[in-house]
Design a protein around this motif. Structure first.
Motif, PDB file in Angstrom:
ATOM      1  N   PRO A  15      51.402  -1.256 -76.813  1.00  0.00           N
ATOM      2  CA  PRO A  15      51.098   0.166 -76.989  1.00  0.00           C
ATOM      3  C   PRO A  15      51.637   0.989 -75.827  1.00  0.00           C
ATOM      4  O   PRO A  15      51.663   0.537 -74.678  1.00  0.00           O
ATOM      5  CB  PRO A  15      49.571   0.208 -77.017  1.00  0.00           C
ATOM      6  N   GLN A  20      45.244   2.165 -74.555  1.00  0.00           N
ATOM      7  CA  GLN A  20      45.432   1.291 -75.709  1.00  0.00           C
ATOM      8  C   GLN A  20      45.779  -0.124 -75.265  1.00  0.00           C
ATOM      9  O   GLN A  20      45.285  -1.100 -75.840  1.00  0.00           O
ATOM     10  CB  GLN A  20      46.519   1.845 -76.620  1.00  0.00           C
ATOM     11  N   THR A  93      46.054  -0.033 -84.678  1.00  0.00           N
ATOM     12  CA  THR A  93      46.070   1.109 -85.585  1.00  0.00           C
ATOM     13  C   THR A  93      44.658   1.391 -86.091  1.00  0.00           C
ATOM     14  O   THR A  93      44.243   2.546 -86.198  1.00  0.00           O
ATOM     15  CB  THR A  93      47.031   0.844 -86.765  1.00  0.00           C
ATOM     16  N   GLY A  96      42.745   3.017 -83.476  1.00  0.00           N
ATOM     17  CA  GLY A  96      43.197   4.403 -83.357  1.00  0.00           C
ATOM     18  C   GLY A  96      42.655   5.327 -84.421  1.00  0.00           C
ATOM     19  O   GLY A  96      42.912   6.525 -84.387  1.00  0.00           O
ATOM     20  N   HIS A 120      36.589   2.183 -84.674  1.00  0.00           N
ATOM     21  CA  HIS A 120      36.710   3.610 -84.378  1.00  0.00           C
ATOM     22  C   HIS A 120      35.905   3.989 -83.145  1.00  0.00           C
ATOM     23  O   HIS A 120      36.356   4.805 -82.332  1.00  0.00           O
ATOM     24  CB  HIS A 120      36.271   4.431 -85.583  1.00  0.00           C
ATOM     25  N   GLY A 123      37.863   2.931 -80.140  1.00  0.00           N
ATOM     26  CA  GLY A 123      38.970   3.859 -79.914  1.00  0.00           C
ATOM     27  C   GLY A 123      38.514   5.127 -79.211  1.00  0.00           C
ATOM     28  O   GLY A 123      39.166   5.608 -78.278  1.00  0.00           O
ATOM     29  N   GLU A 127      39.577   6.431 -75.419  1.00  0.00           N
ATOM     30  CA  GLU A 127      40.086   7.788 -75.173  1.00  0.00           C
ATOM     31  C   GLU A 127      39.245   8.499 -74.112  1.00  0.00           C
ATOM     32  O   GLU A 127      39.785   9.197 -73.252  1.00  0.00           O
ATOM     33  CB  GLU A 127      40.078   8.594 -76.468  1.00  0.00           C
TER      34      GLU A 127
END
Length: 137
Positions: A15, A20, A93, A96, A120, A123, A127
């Motif tokens: 990534p 990531q 993915t 993400g 999720h 992710g 972030e």
């Protein structure tokens, strides 16, 4: 017995974003060395500081959800590999924010999206850590 198709081909690059890559390495370590892996804990502690437990709990939940719900073997590369397998690309993915189509491709089970919630949430946590640390998103 291992088959030639079981070999993790590193078809994809790592990534591009630091958070990531952090998530991928933590997931690789937990999947390969167990949910109590000390190096995964140190990576989380280094990146998240005092909030490291949240990152670890979410990563452990995702590994556990995938292991319980997947109808097929998910191929992961060694922790220090310079690329990603196709399955790891799907996994990142999903982390993400991807939907049922990616979950179904990763686990061969579209009816049971157990791992989507933990993916999720992981992710979003990655972030949040990236923003807190000033890493470019």
């Amino acid at each position: 017995m291992a088959h030639s198709s079981d070999s993790p081909a590193l078809d994809l690059p790592l990534p591009a974003r630091r958070h990531q890559t952090l998530g991928l390495v933590i997931l690789r370590r937990l999947a390969a060395h167990g949910l109590q892996d000390a190096r995964a804990s140190l990576l989380a502690l280094d990146a998240a500081g005092t909030d490291f437990r949240r990152l670890l709990v979410l990563a452990r939940a995702l590994v556990l959800d995938l292991s319980r719900s997947s109808r097929r073997k998910i191929l992961l590369a060694p922790c220090c590999a310079a690329g990603m397998t196709r399955d790891e690309g799907l996994l990142m993915t999903l982390v993400g924010g991807a939907g049922l189509d990616v979950h179904a491709a990763l686990t061969d089970d579209a009816r049971c999206p157990v791992a989507m919630g933990s993916a999720h949430a992981l992710g979003k946590e990655l972030e949040r850590i990236a923003i807190r640390n000033g890493w470019k998103l």
